[in-house]
Scaffold this motif. Structure first.
Motif, PDB file in Angstrom:
ATOM      1  N   ARG A   1     -17.888  -1.986  -7.471  1.00 21.10           N
ATOM      2  CA  ARG A   1     -18.307  -3.228  -7.819  1.00 21.10           C
ATOM      3  C   ARG A   1     -16.190  -3.192  -8.013  1.00 21.10           C
ATOM      4  O   ARG A   1     -16.132  -4.574  -8.207  1.00 21.10           O
ATOM      5  CB  ARG A   1     -18.171  -2.353  -8.945  1.00 21.10           C
ATOM      6  CG  ARG A   1     -19.889  -2.784  -8.898  1.00 21.10           C
ATOM      7  CD  ARG A   1     -20.398  -2.739 -10.306  1.00 21.10           C
ATOM      8  NE  ARG A   1     -22.278  -2.153  -9.614  1.00 21.10           N
ATOM      9  CZ  ARG A   1     -22.957  -3.596  -9.562  1.00 21.10           C
ATOM     10  NH1 ARG A   1     -21.875  -4.852 -10.200  1.00 21.10           N
ATOM     11  NH2 ARG A   1     -24.066  -3.439  -9.966  1.00 21.10           N
ATOM     12  N   GLU A   2     -15.663  -2.416  -8.222  1.00 19.96           N
ATOM     13  CA  GLU A   2     -13.574  -2.454  -8.508  1.00 19.96           C
ATOM     14  C   GLU A   2     -13.058  -2.623  -7.054  1.00 19.96           C
ATOM     15  O   GLU A   2     -11.791  -3.571  -7.249  1.00 19.96           O
ATOM     16  CB  GLU A   2     -13.442  -1.394  -9.411  1.00 19.96           C
ATOM     17  CG  GLU A   2     -14.195  -1.444 -10.636  1.00 19.96           C
ATOM     18  CD  GLU A   2     -14.051  -2.348 -11.513  1.00 19.96           C
ATOM     19  OE1 GLU A   2     -13.290  -2.660 -11.256  1.00 19.96           O
ATOM     20  OE2 GLU A   2     -14.963  -2.637 -12.960  1.00 19.96           O
ATOM     21  N   CYS A   3     -13.543  -1.657  -6.296  1.00 23.96           N
ATOM     22  CA  CYS A   3     -12.323  -2.307  -5.060  1.00 23.96           C
ATOM     23  C   CYS A   3     -12.880  -2.770  -3.597  1.00 23.96           C
ATOM     24  O   CYS A   3     -12.823  -3.800  -3.096  1.00 23.96           O
ATOM     25  CB  CYS A   3     -12.304  -0.495  -4.814  1.00 23.96           C
ATOM     26  SG  CYS A   3     -11.868   0.547  -6.025  1.00 23.96           S
ATOM     27  N   PHE A   4     -14.056  -2.062  -3.342  1.00 23.66           N
ATOM     28  CA  PHE A   4     -14.729  -2.918  -1.925  1.00 23.66           C
ATOM     29  C   PHE A   4     -14.789  -4.528  -1.737  1.00 23.66           C
ATOM     30  O   PHE A   4     -15.244  -4.900  -1.624  1.00 23.66           O
ATOM     31  CB  PHE A   4     -15.959  -1.773  -1.827  1.00 23.66           C
ATOM     32  CG  PHE A   4     -16.189  -1.168  -0.997  1.00 23.66           C
ATOM     33  CD1 PHE A   4     -15.165   0.115   0.070  1.00 23.66           C
ATOM     34  CD2 PHE A   4     -15.365   0.330  -1.543  1.00 23.66           C
ATOM     35  CE1 PHE A   4     -14.781   0.583   1.102  1.00 23.66           C
ATOM     36  CE2 PHE A   4     -15.917   1.901  -0.877  1.00 23.66           C
ATOM     37  CZ  PHE A   4     -14.837   2.113  -0.099  1.00 23.66           C
TER      38      PHE A   4
ATOM     39  N   LYS B   1      -5.694   1.381  -1.343  1.00 23.11           N
ATOM     40  CA  LYS B   1      -4.789   1.535  -2.813  1.00 23.11           C
ATOM     41  C   LYS B   1      -5.601   1.386  -3.915  1.00 23.11           C
ATOM     42  O   LYS B   1      -5.044   2.178  -5.255  1.00 23.11           O
ATOM     43  CB  LYS B   1      -4.222   0.075  -2.476  1.00 23.11           C
ATOM     44  CG  LYS B   1      -2.328   0.712  -2.088  1.00 23.11           C
ATOM     45  CD  LYS B   1      -1.484  -0.586  -2.076  1.00 23.11           C
ATOM     46  CE  LYS B   1      -1.220  -0.981  -0.656  1.00 23.11           C
ATOM     47  NZ  LYS B   1      -0.832  -1.802   0.065  1.00 23.11           N
ATOM     48  N   ALA B   2      -6.711   0.200  -4.189  1.00 16.53           N
ATOM     49  CA  ALA B   2      -7.230   0.215  -5.572  1.00 16.53           C
ATOM     50  C   ALA B   2      -8.286   1.539  -5.671  1.00 16.53           C
ATOM     51  O   ALA B   2      -8.179   1.364  -7.063  1.00 16.53           O
ATOM     52  CB  ALA B   2      -8.649  -0.864  -5.479  1.00 16.53           C
ATOM     53  N   ILE B   3      -8.978   2.289  -5.104  1.00 15.61           N
ATOM     54  CA  ILE B   3      -9.446   3.395  -5.126  1.00 15.61           C
ATOM     55  C   ILE B   3      -7.821   4.792  -5.670  1.00 15.61           C
ATOM     56  O   ILE B   3      -8.353   5.164  -6.955  1.00 15.61           O
ATOM     57  CB  ILE B   3      -9.879   3.536  -3.992  1.00 15.61           C
ATOM     58  CG1 ILE B   3     -10.681   2.730  -3.073  1.00 15.61           C
ATOM     59  CG2 ILE B   3     -10.161   5.647  -4.747  1.00 15.61           C
ATOM     60  CD1 ILE B   3     -11.708   3.555  -2.680  1.00 15.61           C
ATOM     61  N   GLU B   4      -7.260   4.405  -4.941  1.00 16.19           N
ATOM     62  CA  GLU B   4      -6.171   4.991  -5.839  1.00 16.19           C
ATOM     63  C   GLU B   4      -5.701   5.219  -7.539  1.00 16.19           C
ATOM     64  O   GLU B   4      -5.119   5.835  -8.376  1.00 16.19           O
ATOM     65  CB  GLU B   4      -5.017   5.063  -5.245  1.00 16.19           C
ATOM     66  CG  GLU B   4      -4.621   6.163  -3.950  1.00 16.19           C
ATOM     67  CD  GLU B   4      -3.555   5.499  -2.792  1.00 16.19           C
ATOM     68  OE1 GLU B   4      -2.296   5.192  -3.337  1.00 16.19           O
ATOM     69  OE2 GLU B   4      -3.345   5.472  -1.311  1.00 16.19           O
ATOM     70  N   ASN B   5      -6.039   3.886  -7.404  1.00 14.91           N
ATOM     71  CA  ASN B   5      -5.903   2.800  -8.862  1.00 14.91           C
ATOM     72  C   ASN B   5      -6.886   2.816  -9.770  1.00 14.91           C
ATOM     73  O   ASN B   5      -6.113   2.554 -10.975  1.00 14.91           O
ATOM     74  CB  ASN B   5      -5.217   1.111  -8.751  1.00 14.91           C
ATOM     75  CG  ASN B   5      -3.781   1.863  -7.518  1.00 14.91           C
ATOM     76  OD1 ASN B   5      -2.909   2.339  -8.311  1.00 14.91           O
ATOM     77  ND2 ASN B   5      -3.275   0.643  -7.356  1.00 14.91           N
TER      78      ASN B   5
ATOM     79  N   ASN C   1     -12.298   8.379   3.325  1.00 15.66           N
ATOM     80  CA  ASN C   1     -10.893   8.868   3.824  1.00 15.66           C
ATOM     81  C   ASN C   1     -10.448   9.920   3.183  1.00 15.66           C
ATOM     82  O   ASN C   1     -11.042  10.046   1.948  1.00 15.66           O
ATOM     83  CB  ASN C   1     -10.279   7.655   3.724  1.00 15.66           C
ATOM     84  CG  ASN C   1      -9.322   7.349   2.728  1.00 15.66           C
ATOM     85  OD1 ASN C   1      -8.284   8.197   2.063  1.00 15.66           O
ATOM     86  ND2 ASN C   1      -9.856   6.643   1.850  1.00 15.66           N
ATOM     87  N   GLY C   2      -9.980  10.518   4.165  1.00 18.43           N
ATOM     88  CA  GLY C   2      -9.736  11.903   3.457  1.00 18.43           C
ATOM     89  C   GLY C   2      -9.032  12.032   2.276  1.00 18.43           C
ATOM     90  O   GLY C   2      -8.817  13.079   1.563  1.00 18.43           O
ATOM     91  N   GLU C   3      -7.866  11.450   2.745  1.00 16.96           N
ATOM     92  CA  GLU C   3      -7.193  11.501   1.060  1.00 16.96           C
ATOM     93  C   GLU C   3      -7.643  11.508   0.096  1.00 16.96           C
ATOM     94  O   GLU C   3      -7.110  11.871  -1.068  1.00 16.96           O
ATOM     95  CB  GLU C   3      -5.598   9.979   1.277  1.00 16.96           C
ATOM     96  CG  GLU C   3      -5.009  10.563   2.119  1.00 16.96           C
ATOM     97  CD  GLU C   3      -3.431   9.620   2.195  1.00 16.96           C
ATOM     98  OE1 GLU C   3      -3.259   8.715   0.879  1.00 16.96           O
ATOM     99  OE2 GLU C   3      -3.121   8.869   3.512  1.00 16.96           O
ATOM    100  N   ALA C   4      -8.826  10.397  -0.097  1.00 13.36           N
ATOM    101  CA  ALA C   4      -9.162   9.900  -1.858  1.00 13.36           C
ATOM    102  C   ALA C   4     -10.354  11.452  -1.963  1.00 13.36           C
ATOM    103  O   ALA C   4     -10.259  12.184  -2.676  1.00 13.36           O
ATOM    104  CB  ALA C   4     -10.198   9.217  -1.751  1.00 13.36           C
ATOM    105  N   LEU C   5     -10.545  11.907   0.071  1.00 12.61           N
ATOM    106  CA  LEU C   5     -12.043  13.154  -0.797  1.00 12.61           C
ATOM    107  C   LEU C   5     -10.427  14.406  -1.085  1.00 12.61           C
ATOM    108  O   LEU C   5     -11.333  15.388  -1.985  1.00 12.61           O
ATOM    109  CB  LEU C   5     -12.040  13.455   0.922  1.00 12.61           C
ATOM    110  CG  LEU C   5     -12.568  12.449   1.141  1.00 12.61           C
ATOM    111  CD1 LEU C   5     -13.561  13.066   2.141  1.00 12.61           C
ATOM    112  CD2 LEU C   5     -14.727  12.895   0.153  1.00 12.61           C
TER     113      LEU C   5
END
Length: 279
Positions: free
Chosen positions: A33-36, A134-138, A169-173
């Motif tokens: 809802r906020e990123c994809f 980037k949006a997920i990171e934020n 993605n691995g970083e988010a995990l």
């Protein structure tokens, strides 16, 4: 792609593979809802039919039989539908062709294809995917695990090997599982860079687990398919009933697996319940 498996060490006789988004982490709704969704609207300038296209995206990715689909497959499916409705997507053919033919649905694979083809459609797809990351990171770092997950992982890790098998993605995990201090419960944390879920389960099985001692835990049809392609058991985390599902996993399903009573009748009951929970 394989060096992550070279380092893997089997410790116990049984393996439980767990998906992350929407299964252990309560992150699917907010990410879509906020990123994809919003980043797709921005990248392809789809503001004219924004509400309609976003509702289609949410349906495809959250509430129907394609729940949990890889981001690039979700994008391709959305574009196929809206292009039939008269919405023009530049260089759509290149996007669909790459999604259909690549053996690795990831940003790195996309970059390699762009170097070869210089495709405008693929450049936009990469821009979208990077902006999503980037949006997920934020996103605000709230408490994101479903109720029952923390205790469930702790209990399971005492009796079975637990590996995260996810298309995120691995970083988010690493960020999400590290922030909750859950990595200590795992034998592996595998994201999209390690390959598809089907590939990851197959590679883990090669480490010496008997097929009937492996269980895939997920919330999406893709998790069920990955389990079935590897001939291993599947256990569903039901949307909206996550705590119940985690409690039952620990108290009923894994004991059945370990006791040899996770039979076809029980498996079919779980799959029916799972299919009934999605539109």
């Amino acid at each position: 792609m394989n060096n992550v498996f070279d380092k893997y060490k089997k410790i116990k006789d049984f393996l439980v593979c767990v998906d992350s988004d929407g299964c252990a982490m309560d992150t699917m709704e907010i990410k879509h809802r906020e990123c994809f969704g919003p980043e797709m609207i921005k990248t392809w300038n789809l503001f004219e039919k924004e509400e309609e296209i976003l509702n289609l995206w949410f349906d495809l990715n959250l509430y129907t039989q394609t729940r949990g689909i890889n981001r690039f497959k979700g994008l391709a499916e959305t574009f196929k539908i809206i292009s039939k409705q008269g919405v023009e997507i530049e260089d759509l053919e290149s996007i669909l062709n790459w999604v259909d033919t690549t053996n690795e649905l990831s940003n790195n694979s996309l970059k390699r294809e762009i170097e070869k083809t210089d495709s405008k459609g693929l450049k936009m797809t990469l821009e979208w995917s990077l902006n999503v990351n980037k949006a997920i990171e934020n996103l605000p770092k709230g408490d994101e695990a479903f109720e029952g997950v923390s205790e469930g992982l702790e209990e399971l890790s005492k009796i079975v090997d637990v590996a995260v098998v996810s298309s995120a993605n691995g970083e988010a995990l690493n960020d999400e599982w590290g922030r909750h201090d859950y990595i200590k419960f795992l034998t592996a944390l595998l994201g999209q860079e390690a390959g598809t879920k089907q590939h990851c389960i197959a590679e883990l099985k090669k480490k010496g687990y008997d097929t009937n001692k492996v269980l895939m835990v997920g919330d999406a049809p893709g998790d069920l398919q990955a389990a079935q392609k590897n001939d291993v058991r599947y256990y569903p985390i039901l949307v909206g009933k996550e705590k119940f599902s985690w409690d039952r996993l620990v108290n009923e399903a894994v004991p059945k697996l370990m006791g040899g009573t996770f039979d076809e009748e029980y498996q079919n009951k779980l799959i029916k319940e799972f299919n009934d929970s999605l539109k």
